[in-house]
Write an enzyme that holds these catalytic residues in place. Structure first.
Site, PDB file in Angstrom:
ATOM      1  N   ASP A 112     -24.875  42.598   8.122  1.00 36.34           N
ATOM      2  CA  ASP A 112     -24.196  43.245   8.381  1.00 36.34           C
ATOM      3  C   ASP A 112     -23.200  43.523   7.137  1.00 36.34           C
ATOM      4  O   ASP A 112     -24.105  44.063   5.982  1.00 36.34           O
ATOM      5  CB  ASP A 112     -23.132  42.687   9.141  1.00 36.34           C
ATOM      6  CG  ASP A 112     -21.815  43.701   9.985  1.00 36.34           C
ATOM      7  OD1 ASP A 112     -22.244  44.848   9.689  1.00 36.34           O
ATOM      8  OD2 ASP A 112     -20.370  42.663   9.620  1.00 36.34           O
TER       9      ASP A 112
ATOM     10  N   ARG B 283     -25.747  35.850  24.417  1.00 32.33           N
ATOM     11  CA  ARG B 283     -27.137  35.591  23.755  1.00 32.33           C
ATOM     12  C   ARG B 283     -28.603  36.181  25.208  1.00 32.33           C
ATOM     13  O   ARG B 283     -29.419  36.490  24.100  1.00 32.33           O
ATOM     14  CB  ARG B 283     -27.145  33.952  23.178  1.00 32.33           C
ATOM     15  CG  ARG B 283     -26.223  34.070  22.407  1.00 32.33           C
ATOM     16  CD  ARG B 283     -26.662  32.888  21.541  1.00 32.33           C
ATOM     17  NE  ARG B 283     -25.121  31.966  20.613  1.00 32.33           N
ATOM     18  CZ  ARG B 283     -25.112  32.939  19.681  1.00 32.33           C
ATOM     19  NH1 ARG B 283     -25.677  33.065  18.960  1.00 32.33           N
ATOM     20  NH2 ARG B 283     -23.868  31.425  19.173  1.00 32.33           N
TER      21      ARG B 283
END
Ligand code: 5GP
Length: 181
Positions: free
Chosen positions: A102, A164
């Site tokens: 990111d 997840r």
């Protein structure tokens, strides 16, 4: 919070599988005759790492390390190594396996830490790349998918430890999350 907060797949399980196979093939070619060390970053890279290493047709070693990451949506900007690498990588060919890059802050810090141990080479493999958000330039050799600036979950990536286990990557609907409090 139910699955209403999750978009339909941004990247399908099938597309991920094809891409992971391609990256594995590429690594097998690039590191032919070598015995690389894969270092996965917990917890997000757990599933990517598990799938990727089975697509690499070479003798290899695999370890996991852990750094602090997001709390909810926002990066804290500080990176702490919670679980250090429990192996010597001096003189080894190392591939750092990340779920997503990111801002690049986490990776930059991990790279510095690994580089200080004197590996023969150090490359980065990331499943997802949010290039538009980059604050620190990090050289990513193997990239799965470039994605827009959206918060994504699934295939190892979480929102407050949930999601997840989704087999695909999906965007979170921020409005739904905020409404849920
Ligand atoms: P960076 O330091 O590059 O800003 O952030 C890297 C870490 O932030 C990733 O390893 C991941 O844990 C987390 N992160 C960044 N973007 C996302 C996202 O869209 N979804 C999730 N679940 N985690 C993210």
């Amino acid at each position: 919070m139910g699955n209403d907060s999750i978009s339909k797949a941004l990247i399908t399980a099938e597309d991920i599988q094809v891409k992971v196979r391609q990256i594995g093939d590429q690594i097998s070619r690039d590191y032919a005759g070598m015995h690389p060390v894969l270092v996965g970053v917990l917890n997000g890279a757990l599933i990517f790492m598990a799938d990727l290493m089975r697509e690499i047709d070479l003798p290899l070693e695999a370890y996991m390390m852990a750094a602090s990451s997001y709390d909810g949506y926002e990066s804290t900007g500080t990176v702490e190594i919670i679980k250090p690498l429990e192996a010597s990588i001096t003189g080894r060919h190392v591939i750092l396996v990340e779920d997503i890059v990111d801002t690049g802050i986490t990776l930059d810090s991990l790279l510095e830490s690994l580089q200080s141990e004197g590996p023969a080479s150090l490359e980065i493999c990331a499943l997802l790349d949010k290039k538009s958000r980059r604050q620190v330039e990090v050289p990513i050799k193997y990239v799965g998918f470039e994605i827009p600036d959206e918060f994504v979950v699934g295939y190892g990536l979480d929102y407050n430890q949930q999601y997840r286990n989704l087999p695909y990557v999906a965007s979170m609907n921020a409005a739904a999350v905020n409404a849920a409090g």
